[in-house]
Design a protein around this motif. Sequence first.
Motif, PDB file in Angstrom:
ATOM      1  N   ALA A  36       0.888  -1.191  -0.030  1.00 51.63           N
ATOM      2  CA  ALA A  36      -0.165   0.139  -0.008  1.00 51.63           C
ATOM      3  C   ALA A  36       0.896   1.278  -0.100  1.00 51.63           C
ATOM      4  O   ALA A  36       0.456   2.135  -0.747  1.00 51.63           O
ATOM      5  CB  ALA A  36      -1.021   0.071   1.321  1.00 51.63           C
ATOM      6  N   ASN A  37       1.816   1.460   0.859  1.00 53.84           N
ATOM      7  CA  ASN A  37       2.626   2.668   0.988  1.00 53.84           C
ATOM      8  C   ASN A  37       3.603   2.938  -0.412  1.00 53.84           C
ATOM      9  O   ASN A  37       3.702   3.871  -0.843  1.00 53.84           O
ATOM     10  CB  ASN A  37       3.610   2.539   2.192  1.00 53.84           C
ATOM     11  CG  ASN A  37       2.711   2.566   3.366  1.00 53.84           C
ATOM     12  OD1 ASN A  37       1.577   3.257   3.579  1.00 53.84           O
ATOM     13  ND2 ASN A  37       3.485   2.108   4.600  1.00 53.84           N
ATOM     14  N   LEU A  42       4.036   5.554  -5.738  1.00 56.33           N
ATOM     15  CA  LEU A  42       4.127   5.397  -7.145  1.00 56.33           C
ATOM     16  C   LEU A  42       2.862   5.793  -7.993  1.00 56.33           C
ATOM     17  O   LEU A  42       2.750   5.393  -8.914  1.00 56.33           O
ATOM     18  CB  LEU A  42       4.522   4.065  -7.365  1.00 56.33           C
ATOM     19  CG  LEU A  42       5.960   3.510  -7.100  1.00 56.33           C
ATOM     20  CD1 LEU A  42       5.849   2.002  -7.086  1.00 56.33           C
ATOM     21  CD2 LEU A  42       6.869   4.051  -7.787  1.00 56.33           C
ATOM     22  N   ARG A  43       1.996   6.629  -7.013  1.00 56.11           N
ATOM     23  CA  ARG A  43       0.855   7.110  -7.635  1.00 56.11           C
ATOM     24  C   ARG A  43       0.085   5.714  -8.338  1.00 56.11           C
ATOM     25  O   ARG A  43      -0.473   5.870  -9.507  1.00 56.11           O
ATOM     26  CB  ARG A  43       1.119   8.044  -8.765  1.00 56.11           C
ATOM     27  CG  ARG A  43       1.680   9.366  -8.011  1.00 56.11           C
ATOM     28  CD  ARG A  43       1.658  10.361  -9.200  1.00 56.11           C
ATOM     29  NE  ARG A  43       2.177  11.542  -8.696  1.00 56.11           N
ATOM     30  CZ  ARG A  43       2.217  12.875  -9.406  1.00 56.11           C
ATOM     31  NH1 ARG A  43       1.807  13.077 -10.316  1.00 56.11           N
ATOM     32  NH2 ARG A  43       2.870  13.876  -8.656  1.00 56.11           N
ATOM     33  N   GLY A  44      -0.050   4.750  -7.445  1.00 59.01           N
ATOM     34  CA  GLY A  44      -0.974   3.742  -7.973  1.00 59.01           C
ATOM     35  C   GLY A  44      -0.266   2.615  -8.283  1.00 59.01           C
ATOM     36  O   GLY A  44      -0.644   1.293  -8.667  1.00 59.01           O
ATOM     37  N   GLY A 223      10.919   6.763  -0.834  1.00 60.23           N
ATOM     38  CA  GLY A 223      10.691   6.100   0.473  1.00 60.23           C
ATOM     39  C   GLY A 223      11.629   4.688   0.606  1.00 60.23           C
ATOM     40  O   GLY A 223      12.106   4.204  -0.434  1.00 60.23           O
ATOM     41  N   ARG A 224      11.263   4.080   1.582  1.00 59.72           N
ATOM     42  CA  ARG A 224      12.104   2.947   1.818  1.00 59.72           C
ATOM     43  C   ARG A 224      11.120   1.954   2.934  1.00 59.72           C
ATOM     44  O   ARG A 224      10.414   2.292   3.915  1.00 59.72           O
ATOM     45  CB  ARG A 224      13.231   3.010   2.626  1.00 59.72           C
ATOM     46  CG  ARG A 224      14.131   1.876   2.975  1.00 59.72           C
ATOM     47  CD  ARG A 224      15.415   2.044   3.398  1.00 59.72           C
ATOM     48  NE  ARG A 224      16.398   1.098   3.935  1.00 59.72           N
ATOM     49  CZ  ARG A 224      17.587   1.114   4.327  1.00 59.72           C
ATOM     50  NH1 ARG A 224      17.982   2.271   4.547  1.00 59.72           N
ATOM     51  NH2 ARG A 224      18.334  -0.096   4.383  1.00 59.72           N
ATOM     52  N   TRP A 225      10.988   0.681   2.319  1.00 59.34           N
ATOM     53  CA  TRP A 225       9.967  -0.108   3.028  1.00 59.34           C
ATOM     54  C   TRP A 225      10.366  -1.602   3.333  1.00 59.34           C
ATOM     55  O   TRP A 225      11.341  -1.981   2.356  1.00 59.34           O
ATOM     56  CB  TRP A 225       8.563  -0.276   2.411  1.00 59.34           C
ATOM     57  CG  TRP A 225       8.213   1.035   1.806  1.00 59.34           C
ATOM     58  CD1 TRP A 225       7.190   1.911   2.576  1.00 59.34           C
ATOM     59  CD2 TRP A 225       8.198   1.853   0.697  1.00 59.34           C
ATOM     60  NE1 TRP A 225       6.917   2.839   2.015  1.00 59.34           N
ATOM     61  CE2 TRP A 225       7.696   2.894   0.740  1.00 59.34           C
ATOM     62  CE3 TRP A 225       9.014   1.544  -0.588  1.00 59.34           C
ATOM     63  CZ2 TRP A 225       7.561   3.868  -0.356  1.00 59.34           C
ATOM     64  CZ3 TRP A 225       8.933   2.466  -1.523  1.00 59.34           C
ATOM     65  CH2 TRP A 225       8.311   3.473  -1.446  1.00 59.34           C
ATOM     66  N   SER A 237       3.625  -7.112  -0.236  1.00 61.14           N
ATOM     67  CA  SER A 237       2.531  -6.608   0.708  1.00 61.14           C
ATOM     68  C   SER A 237       3.352  -6.203   1.904  1.00 61.14           C
ATOM     69  O   SER A 237       4.564  -6.258   1.981  1.00 61.14           O
ATOM     70  CB  SER A 237       1.771  -7.669   1.292  1.00 61.14           C
ATOM     71  OG  SER A 237       2.302  -8.872   2.014  1.00 61.14           O
ATOM     72  N   GLU A 238       2.718  -5.508   3.030  1.00 61.99           N
ATOM     73  CA  GLU A 238       3.353  -5.161   4.391  1.00 61.99           C
ATOM     74  C   GLU A 238       3.636  -6.596   4.749  1.00 61.99           C
ATOM     75  O   GLU A 238       2.953  -7.641   4.779  1.00 61.99           O
ATOM     76  CB  GLU A 238       2.315  -4.422   5.121  1.00 61.99           C
ATOM     77  CG  GLU A 238       1.730  -3.075   4.588  1.00 61.99           C
ATOM     78  CD  GLU A 238       2.862  -2.079   4.882  1.00 61.99           C
ATOM     79  OE1 GLU A 238       3.733  -2.238   5.512  1.00 61.99           O
ATOM     80  OE2 GLU A 238       2.602  -0.912   4.207  1.00 61.99           O
ATOM     81  N   PRO A 239       4.723  -6.479   5.770  1.00 63.51           N
ATOM     82  CA  PRO A 239       5.216  -7.716   6.311  1.00 63.51           C
ATOM     83  C   PRO A 239       4.230  -8.217   7.401  1.00 63.51           C
ATOM     84  O   PRO A 239       3.524  -7.446   8.084  1.00 63.51           O
ATOM     85  CB  PRO A 239       6.712  -7.410   7.131  1.00 63.51           C
ATOM     86  CG  PRO A 239       6.994  -6.318   6.289  1.00 63.51           C
ATOM     87  CD  PRO A 239       5.857  -5.450   5.881  1.00 63.51           C
TER      88      PRO A 239
END
Length: 267
Positions: A36-37, A42-44, A223-225, A237-239
Amino acid sequence: MTGARTSTLATLRGSIERIETHGDGYALNRVALGHANADAMLRGGLALSAVHEVFAEGHQSAVATGFIAGLAGRIASRRPLVWVRQDFSDIESGALSMSGFSELGLDPRYVVSVRAADVDSALRTAADALGCDALGGVVLEVWGDARQLDLVASRKLTLAAQASGVTALLLRLAAIPHPSTAETRWIVRAAHSPPDSASRPAALWGAPMFDAQLVRNRHGPVGRWIMEWKCDECLFSEPSAYPQPVAAAPAYRSHQKTVGEQRRRAG
């Protein structure tokens, strides 16, 4: 001859200028990564018909390959994917594993692996492949700092991707980023992967985890994820949280004291 060359250069410069000055009003088709983040930045999602770069240190080559495979799985949409790599990559990091791609959710039946003798051959092959609009994507894997992959080469790949609608993914291992026309640039490292509680004791590994840093984004912030790859759903996905939170025992507690406490509680 000089006049023809000048005319060609002028046409190329005009095309490049239109690419680089499109601004926010330029509509790009995108595919959501699932995280999601990252998708919000990335605007989608990841822009199609463009060039994207993924950098990693040499000892992170397997991680970067897995990340690129995930991106390719998202953009290819069950269409053929051409993966061009130098012979030198085989020497440094080993051959591509089709069974590994299958475990990641990328169908190996759609992957066409092409080995090139050197950087020049790899670059020409990737440019030719980008001209085929039947492909779902093209991966160009190059090891080390290659002078051939300069700003001019990057612009040519961008123009080819826009003309055909085929997305290019550049996998740069043990290389330093230089100016380019890439839509995005990522630096990827391995992230800790907690064991999967649903696995049997013999298979304690968890889902692939990536420390993905977006350091260039032509149409938004960076950003960094920590991104988890869902092999079954074929998306990031989110972890997931640890299935069972575990607290480490304090270092000062002796084995005898711990055993004594357990006996008292049992009594």
